[in-house]
Structures are given as C-alpha cells and as structure tokens.
Design a protein around this motif. Structure first.
Motif, PDB file in Angstrom:
ATOM      1  N   CYS A  89      42.679 -31.412  -0.279  1.00  0.00           N
ATOM      2  CA  CYS A  89      43.764 -32.372  -0.134  1.00  0.00           C
ATOM      3  C   CYS A  89      45.085 -31.650   0.012  1.00  0.00           C
ATOM      4  CB  CYS A  89      43.816 -33.339  -1.305  1.00  0.00           C
ATOM      5  SG  CYS A  89      44.395 -32.619  -2.849  1.00  0.00           S
ATOM      6  N   GLN A  90      46.069 -32.388   0.453  1.00  0.00           N
ATOM      7  CA  GLN A  90      47.431 -31.884   0.548  1.00  0.00           C
ATOM      8  C   GLN A  90      48.373 -33.049   0.343  1.00  0.00           C
ATOM      9  OE1 GLN A  90      47.447 -30.130   4.428  1.00  0.00           O
ATOM     10  NE2 GLN A  90      47.594 -32.074   5.490  1.00  0.00           N
ATOM     11  N   SER A  91      49.598 -32.748  -0.038  1.00  0.00           N
ATOM     12  CA  SER A  91      50.564 -33.825  -0.214  1.00  0.00           C
ATOM     13  C   SER A  91      51.908 -33.410   0.354  1.00  0.00           C
ATOM     14  CB  SER A  91      50.700 -34.199  -1.694  1.00  0.00           C
ATOM     15  OG  SER A  91      51.202 -33.114  -2.437  1.00  0.00           O
ATOM     16  N   ALA A  92      52.632 -34.410   0.782  1.00  0.00           N
ATOM     17  CA  ALA A  92      53.989 -34.240   1.289  1.00  0.00           C
ATOM     18  C   ALA A  92      54.799 -35.400   0.739  1.00  0.00           C
ATOM     19  CB  ALA A  92      53.988 -34.236   2.817  1.00  0.00           C
ATOM     20  N   GLN A  93      56.024 -35.477   1.124  1.00  0.00           N
ATOM     21  CA  GLN A  93      56.923 -36.512   0.632  1.00  0.00           C
ATOM     22  C   GLN A  93      56.335 -37.914   0.805  1.00  0.00           C
ATOM     23  OE1 GLN A  93      60.091 -35.325  -0.292  1.00  0.00           O
ATOM     24  NE2 GLN A  93      61.109 -37.231  -0.765  1.00  0.00           N
ATOM     25  N   GLY A  94      55.955 -38.552  -0.298  1.00  0.00           N
ATOM     26  CA  GLY A  94      55.503 -39.932  -0.260  1.00  0.00           C
ATOM     27  C   GLY A  94      54.096 -40.165   0.238  1.00  0.00           C
ATOM     28  N   TYR A 152      35.112 -38.771   5.251  1.00  0.00           N
ATOM     29  CA  TYR A 152      36.188 -39.752   5.292  1.00  0.00           C
ATOM     30  C   TYR A 152      37.511 -39.061   5.025  1.00  0.00           C
ATOM     31  CZ  TYR A 152      32.348 -43.075   4.677  1.00  0.00           C
ATOM     32  OH  TYR A 152      31.184 -43.782   4.819  1.00  0.00           O
ATOM     33  N   GLN A 153      38.505 -39.393   5.832  1.00  0.00           N
ATOM     34  CA  GLN A 153      39.873 -38.994   5.542  1.00  0.00           C
ATOM     35  C   GLN A 153      40.447 -40.076   4.641  1.00  0.00           C
ATOM     36  OE1 GLN A 153      41.803 -36.316   6.501  1.00  0.00           O
ATOM     37  NE2 GLN A 153      39.909 -35.437   7.275  1.00  0.00           N
ATOM     38  N   LEU A 154      41.001 -39.676   3.510  1.00  0.00           N
ATOM     39  CA  LEU A 154      41.614 -40.639   2.606  1.00  0.00           C
ATOM     40  C   LEU A 154      43.092 -40.309   2.486  1.00  0.00           C
ATOM     41  CD1 LEU A 154      40.155 -42.500  -0.167  1.00  0.00           C
ATOM     42  CD2 LEU A 154      42.263 -41.324  -0.752  1.00  0.00           C
ATOM     43  N   ARG A 155      43.929 -41.323   2.595  1.00  0.00           N
ATOM     44  CA  ARG A 155      45.372 -41.141   2.481  1.00  0.00           C
ATOM     45  C   ARG A 155      45.912 -42.068   1.412  1.00  0.00           C
ATOM     46  NH1 ARG A 155      46.527 -41.141   8.888  1.00  0.00           N
ATOM     47  NH2 ARG A 155      45.517 -39.150   9.302  1.00  0.00           N
ATOM     48  N   LEU A 193      50.833 -40.437  -6.533  1.00  0.00           N
ATOM     49  CA  LEU A 193      50.327 -39.374  -5.661  1.00  0.00           C
ATOM     50  C   LEU A 193      49.925 -38.144  -6.464  1.00  0.00           C
ATOM     51  CD1 LEU A 193      52.713 -39.729  -2.601  1.00  0.00           C
ATOM     52  CD2 LEU A 193      50.459 -40.756  -2.983  1.00  0.00           C
ATOM     53  N   ASP A 194      50.650 -37.845  -7.541  1.00  0.00           N
ATOM     54  CA  ASP A 194      50.262 -36.723  -8.405  1.00  0.00           C
ATOM     55  C   ASP A 194      48.877 -36.964  -9.001  1.00  0.00           C
ATOM     56  OD1 ASP A 194      52.676 -35.480  -7.910  1.00  0.00           O
ATOM     57  OD2 ASP A 194      53.561 -36.006  -9.842  1.00  0.00           O
TER      58      ASP A 194
END
Length: 167
Positions: free
Chosen positions: A31-36, A49-52, A17-18
């Motif tokens: 973008c944003q990130s959270a736990q996992g 497009y939303q990318l996860r 994820l990093d």
C-alpha cells in the motif's frame, strides 16, 4: 502522533487513512498513501483487487473503493449496467458502479465517521472485508455477462448458486 506503520491496539481509534495503512501493513499487503488518499492491493478469490481509501474531513466521510480489474467493452455496456442494477438490489452496504470513463467496474462504500473523525481497527477490517467479499461474490456474474454471453439475470442466478454451494 503515531505514524501509519506503527501498530494499533484493538481498542484504539486513529485517523482513517492511518488506520487503513496500518491494517494493510500488518497483513503484509502492499500500500501507499498520499494527501487524503491511500491505495493498496489485495489478492481476492478470483483476482487482485485495488483498494482505495479516500478521506473527506469536511464531511467526515471515508470512501472505500475496490476495483476488481473488470473493464466493460462497449458492446456489453447495456448488459453490464443491468447486471449492476440487479447486484445492487442484493447489497446492504455499498454499491457497484461502472465508471463512464473507461468502463471500469468498482465497488464503493461511503462511511460517515463520528465528530472525532476516527476509525477503529474493527471498522477498518470490516470495511476492507466487506469490499473484498462483495467483489468476490459477484465477480463470476460479471464474467458470465462479459465473456460467457449470459443474460444479466442468468449470470446473477448462476453466480449466487455457485456462491451458495461453497463451504
């Protein structure tokens, strides 16, 4: 340990994820990130497009999901599912699916990483590019079925001809 906003060299590996967040930030994509999990937005040829990215450390699997902002109306579900089956026959990596809750079309690709659970910049770029390219490639077929009233086979044939004709 390096933060996600710091740049990585081409030969360095990082936590999955990093590395995805660093790639998004380097390209100027929100973008944003959270736990996992991380999420971001990319402008494709047809739509945003939303990318996860979802990381499962217990399995060493990174799942990349790309959502092309397509919802399947109730009256078109059968045709859309047939189209997804036909599209998936064309794919080497990943697959398209329709979430039963809400009828959202998505592209999903799960990648098993090595025992160290690290992702290279080249891998991150490839995973993102493949997801966006496949969504761009088949977006017209979904539009032909959902809004143009074409059959799934005709829609796929028309989309493949259009894609093959572009330079």
């Amino acid at each position: 340990m390096r933060t996600a906003s710091e740049s990585y060299e081409a030969d360095e590996d990082a936590a999955p994820l990093d590395m995805l967040v660093a790639l998004f930030e380097a390209r100027g994509w929100p973008c944003q990130s959270a736990q996992g999990e991380m999420s971001g937005e990319i402008q494709g040829s047809w739509t945003n497009y939303q990318l996860r990215g979802i990381w499962r450390p217990e399995d060493m699997v990174l799942q990349v999901i790309c959502l092309p902002e397509i919802r399947v109306p109730d009256g078109k579900k059968k045709a859309a599912h047939e189209l997804v089956a036909r599209i998936n026959e064309q794919l080497w990596l990943g697959h398209f699916d329709i979430w039963s809750n809400g009828g959202v079309v998505l592209y999903r690709n799960g990648t098993m990483l090595g025992d160290d659970g690290l992702l290279s910049l080249a891998q991150a770029q490839a995973l993102v590019e493949i997801a966006v390219d496949e969504c761009d490639r088949f977006y017209p077929a979904f539009q032909f079925v959902l809004w143009g009233d074409k059959s799934p086979s005709d829609a796929l044939s028309a989309a493949m001809v259009d894609a093959a004709g572009e330079a």
